[in-house]
Design a protein around this motif. Structure first.
Motif, PDB file in Angstrom:
ATOM      1  N   ARG A  57       0.791  -1.097   0.017  1.00 15.95           N
ATOM      2  CA  ARG A  57      -0.159   0.070   0.180  1.00 15.95           C
ATOM      3  C   ARG A  57       1.012   1.179  -0.123  1.00 15.95           C
ATOM      4  O   ARG A  57       0.446   2.402   0.171  1.00 15.95           O
ATOM      5  N   GLY A  58       2.101   1.246  -0.071  1.00 16.62           N
ATOM      6  CA  GLY A  58       2.796   2.329  -0.025  1.00 16.62           C
ATOM      7  C   GLY A  58       3.238   2.899   1.356  1.00 16.62           C
ATOM      8  O   GLY A  58       3.744   3.976   1.386  1.00 16.62           O
ATOM      9  N   CYS A  59       2.973   2.255   2.300  1.00 13.49           N
ATOM     10  CA  CYS A  59       2.927   2.842   3.606  1.00 13.49           C
ATOM     11  C   CYS A  59       4.521   2.637   4.162  1.00 13.49           C
ATOM     12  O   CYS A  59       4.769   1.831   5.021  1.00 13.49           O
ATOM     13  N   VAL A  60       5.521   3.018   3.312  1.00 10.05           N
ATOM     14  CA  VAL A  60       6.830   2.905   3.875  1.00 10.05           C
ATOM     15  C   VAL A  60       7.718   4.116   3.796  1.00 10.05           C
ATOM     16  O   VAL A  60       7.070   5.152   2.999  1.00 10.05           O
ATOM     17  N   LYS A  61       8.522   4.405   4.492  1.00 11.97           N
ATOM     18  CA  LYS A  61       9.340   5.706   4.890  1.00 11.97           C
ATOM     19  C   LYS A  61      10.854   5.294   4.119  1.00 11.97           C
ATOM     20  O   LYS A  61      11.369   4.267   4.397  1.00 11.97           O
ATOM     21  N   LEU A  62      11.567   6.100   3.676  1.00 12.91           N
ATOM     22  CA  LEU A  62      12.720   5.951   3.167  1.00 12.91           C
ATOM     23  C   LEU A  62      13.751   6.759   4.107  1.00 12.91           C
ATOM     24  O   LEU A  62      14.149   7.870   4.123  1.00 12.91           O
ATOM     25  N   SER A  63      14.022   6.205   5.186  1.00 16.02           N
ATOM     26  CA  SER A  63      15.058   6.660   6.112  1.00 16.02           C
ATOM     27  C   SER A  63      16.413   5.871   6.305  1.00 16.02           C
ATOM     28  O   SER A  63      17.018   6.092   7.232  1.00 16.02           O
ATOM     29  N   GLY A  64      16.704   5.227   5.300  1.00 15.82           N
ATOM     30  CA  GLY A  64      18.015   4.313   5.241  1.00 15.82           C
ATOM     31  C   GLY A  64      17.922   3.646   3.770  1.00 15.82           C
ATOM     32  O   GLY A  64      17.347   4.297   2.861  1.00 15.82           O
ATOM     33  N   PRO A  65      19.070   2.891   3.655  1.00 19.11           N
ATOM     34  CA  PRO A  65      19.113   2.422   2.114  1.00 19.11           C
ATOM     35  C   PRO A  65      18.053   1.461   1.692  1.00 19.11           C
ATOM     36  O   PRO A  65      17.956   1.460   0.549  1.00 19.11           O
ATOM     37  N   THR A  66      17.173   0.922   2.577  1.00 18.73           N
ATOM     38  CA  THR A  66      15.943   0.335   1.979  1.00 18.73           C
ATOM     39  C   THR A  66      14.442   0.959   2.689  1.00 18.73           C
ATOM     40  O   THR A  66      14.797   1.323   3.860  1.00 18.73           O
ATOM     41  N   PRO A  67      13.698   0.940   1.905  1.00 21.73           N
ATOM     42  CA  PRO A  67      12.291   1.160   2.551  1.00 21.73           C
ATOM     43  C   PRO A  67      11.836   0.478   3.799  1.00 21.73           C
ATOM     44  O   PRO A  67      12.191  -0.763   3.877  1.00 21.73           O
ATOM     45  N   ASN A  84      15.561  15.716   2.497  1.00 25.34           N
ATOM     46  CA  ASN A  84      14.805  14.906   3.546  1.00 25.34           C
ATOM     47  C   ASN A  84      13.645  14.156   2.786  1.00 25.34           C
ATOM     48  O   ASN A  84      12.715  14.547   2.587  1.00 25.34           O
ATOM     49  N   VAL A  85      14.067  12.864   2.379  1.00 27.12           N
ATOM     50  CA  VAL A  85      13.265  12.166   1.494  1.00 27.12           C
ATOM     51  C   VAL A  85      12.198  11.070   2.401  1.00 27.12           C
ATOM     52  O   VAL A  85      11.649  10.263   1.820  1.00 27.12           O
ATOM     53  N   PHE A  86      12.310  11.249   3.724  1.00 26.65           N
ATOM     54  CA  PHE A  86      11.475  10.545   4.646  1.00 26.65           C
ATOM     55  C   PHE A  86      10.120  10.265   4.223  1.00 26.65           C
ATOM     56  O   PHE A  86       9.494   9.282   4.050  1.00 26.65           O
ATOM     57  N   ASN A  87       9.587  11.407   3.687  1.00 26.52           N
ATOM     58  CA  ASN A  87       7.883  11.162   3.366  1.00 26.52           C
ATOM     59  C   ASN A  87       7.754  11.198   1.662  1.00 26.52           C
ATOM     60  O   ASN A  87       6.652  11.333   1.099  1.00 26.52           O
ATOM     61  N   PHE A  88       8.649  10.601   1.257  1.00 29.84           N
ATOM     62  CA  PHE A  88       8.778  10.565  -0.326  1.00 29.84           C
ATOM     63  C   PHE A  88       7.579   9.702  -0.866  1.00 29.84           C
ATOM     64  O   PHE A  88       6.781  10.228  -1.757  1.00 29.84           O
ATOM     65  N   MET A  89       7.201   8.434  -0.319  1.00 28.49           N
ATOM     66  CA  MET A  89       6.312   7.794  -0.728  1.00 28.49           C
ATOM     67  C   MET A  89       4.983   8.531  -0.293  1.00 28.49           C
ATOM     68  O   MET A  89       3.873   8.222  -1.085  1.00 28.49           O
ATOM     69  N   ASP A  90       4.666   8.950   0.864  1.00 27.83           N
ATOM     70  CA  ASP A  90       3.500   9.814   1.130  1.00 27.83           C
ATOM     71  C   ASP A  90       3.296  10.758   0.330  1.00 27.83           C
ATOM     72  O   ASP A  90       2.131  11.066  -0.395  1.00 27.83           O
ATOM     73  N   GLN A  91       4.118  11.636  -0.174  1.00 27.74           N
ATOM     74  CA  GLN A  91       4.334  12.742  -1.233  1.00 27.74           C
ATOM     75  C   GLN A  91       3.706  12.028  -2.517  1.00 27.74           C
ATOM     76  O   GLN A  91       2.840  12.730  -3.260  1.00 27.74           O
ATOM     77  N   GLN A  92       4.383  11.179  -2.986  1.00 28.50           N
ATOM     78  CA  GLN A  92       4.294  10.349  -4.123  1.00 28.50           C
ATOM     79  C   GLN A  92       2.563   9.901  -4.287  1.00 28.50           C
ATOM     80  O   GLN A  92       2.341  10.069  -5.433  1.00 28.50           O
ATOM     81  N   GLY A  93       2.214   9.398  -3.273  1.00 31.26           N
ATOM     82  CA  GLY A  93       0.693   8.931  -3.072  1.00 31.26           C
ATOM     83  C   GLY A  93      -0.216   9.917  -3.552  1.00 31.26           C
ATOM     84  O   GLY A  93      -1.209   9.525  -4.027  1.00 31.26           O
ATOM     85  N   ILE A  94       0.007  11.059  -3.225  1.00 28.86           N
ATOM     86  CA  ILE A  94      -0.813  12.294  -3.681  1.00 28.86           C
ATOM     87  C   ILE A  94      -0.706  12.690  -5.246  1.00 28.86           C
ATOM     88  O   ILE A  94      -1.663  12.654  -6.027  1.00 28.86           O
ATOM     89  N   LEU A  95       0.595  12.402  -5.659  1.00 30.95           N
ATOM     90  CA  LEU A  95       0.819  12.736  -6.969  1.00 30.95           C
ATOM     91  C   LEU A  95       0.304  11.591  -7.888  1.00 30.95           C
ATOM     92  O   LEU A  95      -0.197  11.740  -8.867  1.00 30.95           O
ATOM     93  N   ASN A  96       0.361  10.418  -7.546  1.00 33.76           N
ATOM     94  CA  ASN A  96      -0.387   8.990  -8.205  1.00 33.76           C
ATOM     95  C   ASN A  96      -1.687   9.573  -8.206  1.00 33.76           C
ATOM     96  O   ASN A  96      -2.216   9.045  -8.977  1.00 33.76           O
ATOM     97  N   ALA A  97      -2.386   9.909  -7.222  1.00 35.72           N
ATOM     98  CA  ALA A  97      -3.774  10.094  -7.144  1.00 35.72           C
ATOM     99  C   ALA A  97      -4.278  11.294  -8.353  1.00 35.72           C
ATOM    100  O   ALA A  97      -5.234  11.260  -8.977  1.00 35.72           O
ATOM    101  N   VAL A  98      -3.230  12.132  -8.360  1.00 33.04           N
ATOM    102  CA  VAL A  98      -3.398  13.285  -9.321  1.00 33.04           C
ATOM    103  C   VAL A  98      -3.489  12.732 -10.769  1.00 33.04           C
ATOM    104  O   VAL A  98      -4.244  13.021 -11.789  1.00 33.04           O
ATOM    105  N   GLU A  99      -2.196  11.846 -10.983  1.00 33.96           N
ATOM    106  CA  GLU A  99      -2.400  11.181 -12.149  1.00 33.96           C
ATOM    107  C   GLU A  99      -3.128  10.233 -12.778  1.00 33.96           C
ATOM    108  O   GLU A  99      -3.674  10.205 -13.611  1.00 33.96           O
ATOM    109  N   ASP A 100      -3.951   9.627 -11.732  1.00 36.63           N
ATOM    110  CA  ASP A 100      -5.125   8.705 -11.855  1.00 36.63           C
ATOM    111  C   ASP A 100      -6.226   9.540 -12.417  1.00 36.63           C
ATOM    112  O   ASP A 100      -7.082   8.931 -13.182  1.00 36.63           O
TER     113      ASP A 100
END
Length: 470
Positions: A26-36, A207-223
């Motif tokens: 569901r994309g509920c991951v954070k980017l706080s290291g080398p792997t989500p 600070n890309v911690f919230n990258f997936m959170d942000q991308q989730g909004i963009l994905n919904a816009v692209e939809d």
């Protein structure tokens, strides 16, 4: 013991790997290291009182209108901000742009909002509860896609336990995307575009911690078949221009219809040379900033404090809404360098367990409590910079037992927790049409240990939860 409470015991079988895979899917991951890494969550949704929730849910439209109306009151904004602007560079620069923008208001306004509340014990012996506002958020509105994913997982838990929440699940991210799309469609209707403009998201690439959170909004816009791009703060400063038609352009070729700001609410976001200049030219162009400068200004704690006063609120609220709003506003006190501010500072020094010291800042981790608050107030005694802060009465929130799944790998034992409920909404006005969108869009529930003072997921104090309305 009910089946719901059994689920919270150490004896109930829980498959950590399956839950983590579900969150990742569901994309509920954070980017706080080398792997989500999966976001930390509660193992079960937290019960919340449905009747009290409905009261604050039904106030969101009124609150959005009030904030927009207040933001247009030039004399009140400037007069209220003057003293604060002397001691706070961020506030001073935002106010200068606000002044320059007078008479050049964008005919299209879009807001993505989230207003946060906590249950407060009231009545004899604290035997009743009601929601009290913690803060208004017209900037730094995050975590909707993550909340949606966790909400879906918790829905599967309720299904297994044959339980039904009184408020149906509502995805917040698609609603926020529709708010951005409303502005985009209004832009296309108003202006001539040689090729399709974009909705751009401004983000902090440091600070890309919230990258997936942000991308989730963009994905919904692209939809919705609307093109999107991401722009870093450095690119914003160096690669944006305004052309002869007052279009806000990226790299000379891409027209930006809507600029969705996930940054520019903290002084650290303006350290790169040219960011303030870019902010000013964006605000004066025909693009739609979300939030615009006037909405960002009324987002400050100063105006939350002023709106908690009946006489001030009455200037902007409908008469039928005033009492309902005052009932949910918490006690907020000024710390201006005058008799009133001195009295309020003494209250906090005498009762440091009753108040929290807050600056005019967005994001978790900025507040001061207990001994830290006392030390800061003593340091600011007689100092005009004290006016940069406000005091808020601490909400006495009831505790609820729950367990945490931390980082997708570790399940805690049962522990006492406290929760903060955020309500998402979208707001859009168009010159000549008036209000074209003002919708409640969904919820975010963040939960922390009852012993934790601070909140905020990004700074590590809270985990993602969802409400089970009873």
């Amino acid at each position: 013991m009910s089946l719901f409470h059994q689920y919270l015991t150490d004896n109930f079988e829980v498959d950590v790997f399956k839950i983590s895979c579900y969150l990742a899917s569901r994309g509920c991951v954070k980017l706080s290291g080398p792997t989500p890494t999966p976001f930390s969550i509660t193992l079960a949704p937290t019960p919340q009182p449905y009747d009290r929730f409905r009261r604050v849910r039904d106030l969101q439209q009124a609150l959005n209108r009030i904030l927009d109306k207040l933001s247009l009151d030039y004399d009140v904004i400037v007069g209220s901000m003057e003293e604060l602007a002397k001691h706070d560079e961020l506030c001073r620069n935002l106010l200068e742009i606000y002044k320059v923008k007078r008479g050049h208001e964008n005919p299209i306004v879009v807001g993505l909002h989230r207003h946060d509340f906590m249950l407060d014990k009231v009545g004899e012996g604290g035997n009743r509860t009601k929601y009290k506002m913690i803060e208004m958020n017209l900037a730094a509105v995050s975590l909707a896609p993550i909340s949606d994913g966790v909400h879906r997982y918790h829905q599967s838990v309720l299904n297994k336990l044959d339980l039904v929440s009184k408020e149906p699940f509502r995805q917040a991210a698609p609603g926020l995307a529709q708010g951005l799309a409303e502005g985009y469609r209004a832009y296309l209707a108003r202006y001539t575009c040689t090729k399709a403009p974009v909705i751009a998201m401004l983000y902090n690439d440091k600070n890309v911690f919230n990258f997936m959170d942000q991308q989730g909004i963009l994905n919904a816009v692209e939809d919705l078949n609307i093109p999107t791009i991401r722009i870093s703060i450095e690119e914003f400063a160096n690669k944006t221009q305004v052309d002869g038609d007052n279009r806000f352009m990226y790299d000379g070729t891409v027209e930006i219809a809507v600029m969705y700001l996930r940054v520019l609410y903290d002084p650290s976001h303006y350290q790169i040379p040219g960011v303030w200049e870019a902010r000013k030219r964006m605000e004066l162009s025909r693009t739609i900033p979300v939030p615009n400068v006037r909405h960002q200004i009324v987002n400050m704690k100063l105006f939350q404090m002023l709106l908690s006063q009946r006489s001030f609120l009455g200037r902007y609220a409908e008469p039928g809404d005033i009492d309902r709003l005052l009932d949910v506003f918490g006690e907020v006190l000024p710390l201006s360098l005058d008799t009133e501010g001195d009295t309020n500072a003494r209250k906090a020094l005498l009762h440091p367990d009753r108040y929290v010291l807050k600056p005019q800042r967005e994001g978790g981790g900025n507040n001061l409590w207990g001994e830290d608050m006392v030390a800061m107030l003593e340091k600011l005694r007689g100092n005009p910079e004290r006016s940069k802060f406000i005091l808020m009465r601490i909400i006495d929130t009831p505790v609820t037992p729950n367990r945490f799944l931390l980082h997708g790998s570790e399940i805690t034992g049962v522990q006492d927790t406290k929760s903060e409920l955020g309500l998402y909404s979208t707001y859009c006005t168009v010159e000549g049409c008036g209000e074209v969108r003002n919708n409640y869009e969904g919820v975010l529930l963040r939960t922390k240990l009852a012993t934790s003072l601070e909140g905020g997921v990004a700074v590590g104090y809270s985990v993602i939860d969802s409400p089970f309305f009873t």
